[in-house]
Motif scaffolding. Structure first.
Motif, PDB file in Angstrom:
ATOM      1  N   LEU A 649     -75.131 -20.139  32.574  1.00 33.52           N
ATOM      2  CA  LEU A 649     -74.085 -20.858  31.912  1.00 33.52           C
ATOM      3  C   LEU A 649     -74.172 -22.469  32.264  1.00 33.52           C
ATOM      4  O   LEU A 649     -74.642 -22.985  33.143  1.00 33.52           O
ATOM      5  N   THR A 650     -73.474 -23.004  30.996  1.00 34.78           N
ATOM      6  CA  THR A 650     -73.821 -24.538  31.071  1.00 34.78           C
ATOM      7  C   THR A 650     -72.399 -24.861  30.264  1.00 34.78           C
ATOM      8  O   THR A 650     -71.683 -24.499  29.620  1.00 34.78           O
ATOM      9  N   TYR A 651     -71.826 -26.183  30.857  1.00 37.74           N
ATOM     10  CA  TYR A 651     -70.624 -26.827  30.480  1.00 37.74           C
ATOM     11  C   TYR A 651     -70.916 -28.467  29.901  1.00 37.74           C
ATOM     12  O   TYR A 651     -71.457 -28.842  30.624  1.00 37.74           O
ATOM     13  N   GLY A 652     -70.188 -28.556  29.017  1.00 36.82           N
ATOM     14  CA  GLY A 652     -70.490 -29.881  28.334  1.00 36.82           C
ATOM     15  C   GLY A 652     -68.900 -30.547  28.218  1.00 36.82           C
ATOM     16  O   GLY A 652     -67.872 -30.092  27.594  1.00 36.82           O
ATOM     17  N   LEU A 653     -69.187 -31.955  28.736  1.00 35.31           N
ATOM     18  CA  LEU A 653     -67.649 -32.631  28.333  1.00 35.31           C
ATOM     19  C   LEU A 653     -68.247 -34.023  27.889  1.00 35.31           C
ATOM     20  O   LEU A 653     -69.286 -34.913  28.462  1.00 35.31           O
ATOM     21  N   ASN A 654     -67.521 -34.391  26.799  1.00 31.65           N
ATOM     22  CA  ASN A 654     -68.128 -35.511  25.952  1.00 31.65           C
ATOM     23  C   ASN A 654     -66.702 -36.330  25.814  1.00 31.65           C
ATOM     24  O   ASN A 654     -65.774 -36.031  25.066  1.00 31.65           O
ATOM     25  N   ILE A 655     -66.622 -37.477  26.614  1.00 39.57           N
ATOM     26  CA  ILE A 655     -65.425 -38.398  26.213  1.00 39.57           C
ATOM     27  C   ILE A 655     -65.643 -39.607  25.726  1.00 39.57           C
ATOM     28  O   ILE A 655     -66.904 -40.290  26.030  1.00 39.57           O
ATOM     29  N   ALA A 656     -65.001 -40.022  24.571  1.00 34.14           N
ATOM     30  CA  ALA A 656     -65.350 -41.343  24.132  1.00 34.14           C
ATOM     31  C   ALA A 656     -63.940 -42.173  23.627  1.00 34.14           C
ATOM     32  O   ALA A 656     -63.102 -41.438  23.166  1.00 34.14           O
ATOM     33  N   ARG A 657     -64.209 -43.450  23.781  1.00 37.14           N
ATOM     34  CA  ARG A 657     -62.804 -44.221  23.462  1.00 37.14           C
ATOM     35  C   ARG A 657     -63.342 -45.614  22.765  1.00 37.14           C
ATOM     36  O   ARG A 657     -64.266 -46.277  23.288  1.00 37.14           O
ATOM     37  N   ASP A 658     -62.672 -45.638  21.633  1.00 38.29           N
ATOM     38  CA  ASP A 658     -62.841 -47.008  21.171  1.00 38.29           C
ATOM     39  C   ASP A 658     -61.623 -47.694  20.913  1.00 38.29           C
ATOM     40  O   ASP A 658     -60.575 -47.414  20.384  1.00 38.29           O
ATOM     41  N   ASN A 659     -61.581 -48.824  21.664  1.00 35.05           N
ATOM     42  CA  ASN A 659     -60.434 -50.015  21.529  1.00 35.05           C
ATOM     43  C   ASN A 659     -60.507 -50.914  20.668  1.00 35.05           C
ATOM     44  O   ASN A 659     -61.515 -51.502  20.584  1.00 35.05           O
ATOM     45  N   ASP A 660     -59.228 -51.227  19.974  1.00 37.02           N
ATOM     46  CA  ASP A 660     -59.361 -52.237  18.950  1.00 37.02           C
ATOM     47  C   ASP A 660     -60.181 -52.126  17.962  1.00 37.02           C
ATOM     48  O   ASP A 660     -60.780 -53.145  17.450  1.00 37.02           O
ATOM     49  N   ASP A 661     -60.447 -50.796  17.411  1.00 33.10           N
ATOM     50  CA  ASP A 661     -61.398 -50.560  16.424  1.00 33.10           C
ATOM     51  C   ASP A 661     -60.942 -51.037  15.143  1.00 33.10           C
ATOM     52  O   ASP A 661     -59.639 -50.691  14.936  1.00 33.10           O
ATOM     53  N   LYS A 662     -61.769 -51.874  14.110  1.00 31.50           N
ATOM     54  CA  LYS A 662     -61.217 -52.120  13.058  1.00 31.50           C
ATOM     55  C   LYS A 662     -61.831 -51.103  11.983  1.00 31.50           C
ATOM     56  O   LYS A 662     -62.985 -51.087  11.702  1.00 31.50           O
ATOM     57  N   GLY A 663     -60.720 -50.309  11.357  1.00 31.43           N
ATOM     58  CA  GLY A 663     -61.273 -49.542  10.240  1.00 31.43           C
ATOM     59  C   GLY A 663     -60.532 -49.494   8.995  1.00 31.43           C
ATOM     60  O   GLY A 663     -59.354 -49.763   8.964  1.00 31.43           O
ATOM     61  N   TYR A 664     -61.030 -48.929   8.100  1.00 34.24           N
ATOM     62  CA  TYR A 664     -60.409 -48.802   6.539  1.00 34.24           C
ATOM     63  C   TYR A 664     -59.321 -47.699   6.685  1.00 34.24           C
ATOM     64  O   TYR A 664     -59.634 -46.607   7.473  1.00 34.24           O
ATOM     65  N   VAL A 665     -58.134 -47.981   5.976  1.00 37.54           N
ATOM     66  CA  VAL A 665     -57.043 -47.047   6.060  1.00 37.54           C
ATOM     67  C   VAL A 665     -56.771 -46.893   4.630  1.00 37.54           C
ATOM     68  O   VAL A 665     -56.661 -45.572   4.156  1.00 37.54           O
ATOM     69  N   ASP A 666     -56.587 -47.655   3.731  1.00 39.62           N
ATOM     70  CA  ASP A 666     -55.870 -47.441   2.218  1.00 39.62           C
ATOM     71  C   ASP A 666     -56.360 -48.454   1.441  1.00 39.62           C
ATOM     72  O   ASP A 666     -56.835 -49.736   1.669  1.00 39.62           O
ATOM     73  N   ASN A 667     -56.390 -48.147   0.001  1.00 38.97           N
ATOM     74  CA  ASN A 667     -56.747 -49.344  -1.157  1.00 38.97           C
ATOM     75  C   ASN A 667     -55.353 -49.147  -1.927  1.00 38.97           C
ATOM     76  O   ASN A 667     -55.298 -48.357  -2.757  1.00 38.97           O
ATOM     77  N   THR A 668     -54.590 -50.289  -1.746  1.00 39.93           N
ATOM     78  CA  THR A 668     -53.409 -50.067  -2.643  1.00 39.93           C
ATOM     79  C   THR A 668     -53.676 -50.984  -3.927  1.00 39.93           C
ATOM     80  O   THR A 668     -54.855 -51.614  -4.256  1.00 39.93           O
ATOM     81  N   GLU A 669     -52.805 -50.966  -4.955  1.00 42.32           N
ATOM     82  CA  GLU A 669     -52.903 -51.933  -6.168  1.00 42.32           C
ATOM     83  C   GLU A 669     -53.647 -53.392  -5.910  1.00 42.32           C
ATOM     84  O   GLU A 669     -54.251 -53.686  -6.759  1.00 42.32           O
ATOM     85  N   THR A 670     -53.124 -54.135  -4.716  1.00 42.49           N
ATOM     86  CA  THR A 670     -53.285 -55.467  -4.659  1.00 42.49           C
ATOM     87  C   THR A 670     -54.392 -55.649  -3.428  1.00 42.49           C
ATOM     88  O   THR A 670     -54.989 -56.671  -3.568  1.00 42.49           O
ATOM     89  N   ASP A 671     -54.373 -54.920  -2.486  1.00 43.44           N
ATOM     90  CA  ASP A 671     -55.112 -55.012  -1.357  1.00 43.44           C
ATOM     91  C   ASP A 671     -56.002 -53.742  -0.766  1.00 43.44           C
ATOM     92  O   ASP A 671     -55.578 -52.815  -1.060  1.00 43.44           O
ATOM     93  N   ILE A 672     -57.012 -54.269   0.102  1.00 41.55           N
ATOM     94  CA  ILE A 672     -57.519 -53.107   0.909  1.00 41.55           C
ATOM     95  C   ILE A 672     -57.219 -53.421   2.409  1.00 41.55           C
ATOM     96  O   ILE A 672     -57.081 -54.494   2.811  1.00 41.55           O
ATOM     97  N   ILE A 673     -56.592 -52.326   2.827  1.00 38.19           N
ATOM     98  CA  ILE A 673     -56.119 -52.129   4.050  1.00 38.19           C
ATOM     99  C   ILE A 673     -56.737 -51.502   5.273  1.00 38.19           C
ATOM    100  O   ILE A 673     -57.448 -50.503   5.087  1.00 38.19           O
ATOM    101  N   PHE A 674     -56.841 -52.472   6.164  1.00 37.86           N
ATOM    102  CA  PHE A 674     -57.643 -51.929   7.341  1.00 37.86           C
ATOM    103  C   PHE A 674     -56.551 -51.825   8.325  1.00 37.86           C
ATOM    104  O   PHE A 674     -55.253 -52.427   8.429  1.00 37.86           O
ATOM    105  N   ALA A 675     -56.918 -51.157   9.672  1.00 39.92           N
ATOM    106  CA  ALA A 675     -56.190 -50.993  10.881  1.00 39.92           C
ATOM    107  C   ALA A 675     -56.875 -51.462  12.205  1.00 39.92           C
ATOM    108  O   ALA A 675     -57.975 -51.099  12.164  1.00 39.92           O
ATOM    109  N   ASN A 676     -55.903 -51.855  12.919  1.00 34.90           N
ATOM    110  CA  ASN A 676     -56.555 -52.106  14.281  1.00 34.90           C
ATOM    111  C   ASN A 676     -55.850 -50.974  15.101  1.00 34.90           C
ATOM    112  O   ASN A 676     -54.646 -50.760  15.178  1.00 34.90           O
ATOM    113  N   ARG A 677     -56.958 -50.147  15.568  1.00 36.38           N
ATOM    114  CA  ARG A 677     -56.472 -48.998  16.275  1.00 36.38           C
ATOM    115  C   ARG A 677     -57.400 -48.497  17.140  1.00 36.38           C
ATOM    116  O   ARG A 677     -58.686 -48.938  17.506  1.00 36.38           O
ATOM    117  N   ASN A 678     -56.746 -47.537  17.990  1.00 32.91           N
ATOM    118  CA  ASN A 678     -57.416 -46.982  19.202  1.00 32.91           C
ATOM    119  C   ASN A 678     -58.096 -45.516  18.761  1.00 32.91           C
ATOM    120  O   ASN A 678     -57.183 -44.940  18.218  1.00 32.91           O
TER     121      ASN A 678
END
Length: 808
Positions: A649-678
């Motif tokens: 038997l084997t068990y695997g645990l993988n935990i990852a955390r990204d704090n204040d990651d800057k990532g793409y969210v949406d593309n509106t008619e006027t702007d490209i929206i990013f988010a500050n996210r965890n």
């Protein structure tokens, strides 16, 4: 700017040459004399039972005096752990009898599934029917009787997805253990010459000491192991039987979910035909991939698709030729439909297929006596339609989202001088009607010095896309390496045009750039007082976007990997991005880019000796960015316990955390929206095995993956690649993704190439924008969300025409 780039590349090469001078270990290695073994011709029936009691075994020539190649390279085997091997042949195949001397209490023999080495002693035969030093057929048996087989090349390493049909038995004795093998000629490839001269090496692993031996000495000072085989003589005037095999299958499925219960039955056949001694046709009629291993799906917040492993046997077995140039991504065949649905007023999509059915597929591959490898792979997928419904009238219509399509791969690979090659590769996708077509061609070369000390390789790839707007692009690469000694280096450059696109039958994420790269490494060739192995590695790369000249990648990485005297593995690494770079893909808009801050990260890993009943793997890491409070950290933890040779038997645990990651969210008619996210990811997995014997096992595989993204605030992407706060955007773009998979299977290889497989599977995938940070609640919610249950039984039977004709 161009002068600067050239000076950087020249400095890489010059520093590499300086680094390798005046070192006594960098002298060109000599070519030692190869050992030879003569196979004995026989004309009697052989029972493969692991006893070696047929009289001819006493008269066959012996292969002895094995030499260690890991970890203490060049050390002779101990007399009390000697190895004796004999080889014979007839018109059906070759026979191998091997005696391994070893104290009974030191013999390890864990029962595993096929191609899983586990914790066992091993014996193997490495055959090259052309004696060209470029491709081995490797057939290995564990002390528990489990078979492992692979095709090995210098370019791709060992490919264990290839499975041959051959026979083996093992026996434990008072002096150690015995292996007896029959390898039919159909399992390997060789020339049609009357007098055969094959490349041969024999392999043994003494597992309790983690020592590996070879009959013909393998000098780890030289990078090319395949060139260091001995010679097998004596096989003459053989008349192999017709190589024609049928593998019919039948399977039944019972599927139950919230919509009800469905029962289906399938039947089909694989055909393998030896066109001649060198070339083989593989065809699959009415394919069934219902028991294929599940995909490890993830929450994908990036701009690129998730690349998935290929688990379908037809597209993994013996495909080394088709992987030349990395132009073939077999998951394109039968993937999601490529077309869109245009909706009218009051219409919505009622049913959208997620996969495309494969109608049939075939591949022809082999190599001539002059070293020319030829491969042809063809697959046809059926027309696939979506269902659209009018919500007011209830009328339904079908929309073609993927037409009838033909996928083709063609490869010519000419080997010469036993260690070099020139290749031509073409991939082609033709779709019925107005859907786009695609064609990609490539020329590749791989040149090595006679002593396998230096390498020069490169390629030129060209694509043509026939669509509403045609596109033509190219990718070219040059690479130089020193491949022997304690100190080694390599470096090169790459140019990729703006319209380079191989994604109809390949996979490629980035284009429109040029780069330079280099690598330096150091290793010990024999154990020291502290280490069995020790390896230092340093890599660096600079990459510029073609249109703007902006740097889109600039990084350095260094690592140390070692194994101590207790055979525990450990290492440490550092990743450094020392300057600001620019990402042209995250904005999802042509011509726009976002800056990436400087960063530094590090990791360590520890893997204890798997010979012990209890072992553990641990791998923590962290990254720090020069941006606000942005950082990433996590770890992988995997304990394992071998209760007995049967139960594991084997068990695997993988935990990852990204704090204040800057990532793409949406593309509106006027702007490209990013988010500050965890972003938080927790993955739990359990694997288990109970082996009744080497041909019959129960197998368990469980995975629960949970990842969620929590928005802190929104940002507007500016023209210069930086951000400003956005307080107007009000959409909820939190992500909460869960995936559950449970597979319990029983596999019985009741005869060579013949198998019964029983599988119970349940699975569920759930995505929502509602955040719930309780892992148990999320699991319960996922299992309640249309959990799918499947019970299936599949039987396939290997039929050799030469035996089947006698049935009639």
């Amino acid at each position: 700017m161009m002068k600067l780039k050239l000076s950087i590349l020249l400095s890489f090469i010059c520093s590499s040459l300086v680094f390798s001078q005046d070192n006594p270990t960098n002298t060109t290695p000599a070519n030692p004399e190869k050992k030879t073994l003569t196979a004995l011709k026989i004309d009697q029936n052989v029972t493969i039972d692991g006893k070696l009691d047929e009289p001819f075994w006493n008269t066959a020539e012996k292969a002895t005096d094995f030499i260690m190649f890991q970890p203490d390279n060049g050390k002779p085997e101990l007399p009390e752990e000697k190895t004796i091997v004999r080889i014979a042949y007839d018109n059906e195949g070759i026979y191998v009898g091997a005696e391994m001397y070893q104290a009974k209490e030191n013999l390890l023999k864990e029962i595993t599934q096929r191609d899983n080495f586990g914790t066992s002693d091993h014996f193997g035969v490495f055959l090259n029917g052309y004696n060209d030093g470029q491709q081995d057929f490797r057939l290995i048996v564990s002390a528990a009787g489990t078979q492992m087989d692979c095709i090995a090349t210098q370019e791709t390493g060992e490919d264990y997805s290839w499975d041959a049909v051959w026979h083996s038995e093992v026996k434990q004795t008072d002096f150690g253990w015995i292996v007896e093998m029959k390898i039919p000629y159909a399992a390997i490839r060789f020339s049609s010459k009357d007098k055969q001269v094959w490349g041969l090496n024999l392999f043994r692993e003494v597992r309790y000491k983690k020592q590996k031996y070879a009959w013909n000495k393998i000098d780890t000072n030289i990078g090319n192991i395949l060139q260091q085989a001995g010679i097998l003589n004596g096989i003459e005037n053989i008349k192999p039987p017709i190589r024609l095999f049928f593998i019919p299958y039948a399977s039944g499925y019972v599927n139950h979910n919230d919509e009800g219960t469905e029962t289906t039955f399938k039947g089909g056949m694989d055909i393998k035909y030896g066109i001649n001694d060198s070339f083989t046709l593989d065809a699959i009629l009415v394919p069934d991939f219902g028991q294929t291993t599940f995909d490890n799906k993830i929450l994908n917040l990036g701009p690129f698709e998730q690349q998935l492993n290929e688990n379908r046997g037809f597209f993994t077995e013996g495909t080394d030729l088709f992987n030349k140039g990395s132009l073939f991504y077999s998951r394109r065949i039968g993937s999601e439909p490529s077309g869109d649905v245009t909706l009218g007023e009051n219409e919505e999509v009622e049913k959208m297929p997620t996969t495309i059915d494969l109608l049939n597929a075939l591949k022809i591959s082999g190599r001539t006596s002059k070293g020319l490898g030829i491969g042809v792979l063809n697959a046809v997928t059926k027309e696939t339609k979506a269902t659209v419904v009018n919500t007011e009238t209830g009328d339904r219509r079908s929309v073609v989202v993927e037409p009838l399509a033909n996928y083709n791969v063609l490869v010519f690979d000419q080997r010469f001088r036993k260690n070099s090659s020139i290749s031509f590769v073409n991939t082609n996708v033709m779709r019925d009607g107005s859907f786009k077509d695609a064609n990609v061609s490539a020329v590749l070369f791989d040149l090595n010095t006679k002593a396998n000390t230096y390498k020069l390789s490169g390629n030129f790839k060209y694509n043509h896309i026939n669509d509403i707007e045609d596109k033509n692009g190219f990718n070219t690469n040059i690479y130089f390496a020193k491949t022997f000694g304690k100190y080694r280096f390599n470096g090169g450059a790459n140019y990729v045009s703006k319209d380079y696109d191989i994604n109809d039958l390949g996979i490629n994420f980035t284009n429109n750039y040029h780069n330079t790269f280099a690598n330096f490494s150091y290793r010990i060739l024999n154990p020291t007082k502290l280490f069995n192995s020790f390896y230092l590695n340093a890599n660096t790369s600079l990459e510029w976007q073609n249109d703007t000249g902006l740097v889109q990648n600039a990084w350095f990485s260094g690592s140390m990997n070692a194994s101590n005297k207790r055979n525990d593995d450990f290492g440490i690494g550092i990743d450094l991005n020392p300057i600001i770079t620019y990402d042209f893909y995250q904005p999802r808009t042509t011509g726009r880019y976002v800056y990436r801050p400087k960063s530094v990260g590090s990791y360590i890993y520890y893997s204890s000796n798997y010979n012990n009943p209890f072992a553990i793997d641990f791998n923590p890491y962290f990254y720090v960015y020069e941006q606000d409070k942005r950082n990433s950290y996590g770890f992988n933890l995997s304990p394992r316990y071998r209760f007995s040779d049967k139960f594991f038997l084997t068990y695997g645990l993988n935990i990852a955390r990204d704090n204040d990651d800057k990532g793409y969210v949406d593309n509106t008619e006027t702007d490209i929206i990013f988010a500050n996210r965890n972003v938080t990811t927790i993955e739990n997995s359990v694997g288990g095995k109970y082996g009744i014997n080497s041909r019959m096992t129960f197998n368990l595989k469980v995975r629960y993956y949970w990842s969620y993204s929590e928005i802190k605030n929104y940002l507007t992407l500016l023209e210069n690649g930086y951000y400003e706060p956005n307080t107007e955007y009000k959409e909820n773009n939190n992500d909460n993704f869960k995936s559950w998979n449970y597979d319990l299977s029983y596999v019985w290889w009741f005869a060579p190439g013949s198998q019964v497989s029983v599988l119970y599977r349940n699975n569920a995938t759930h995505y929502e924008q509602r955040l719930n940070k309780n892992i148990i609640d999320n699991l319960a919610h996922t299992l309640q969300n249309d959990l799918n249950h499947t019970f299936s039984v599949s039987v396939k039977y290997f039929i050799d025409y030469n035996k089947a004709k006698n049935w009639l």
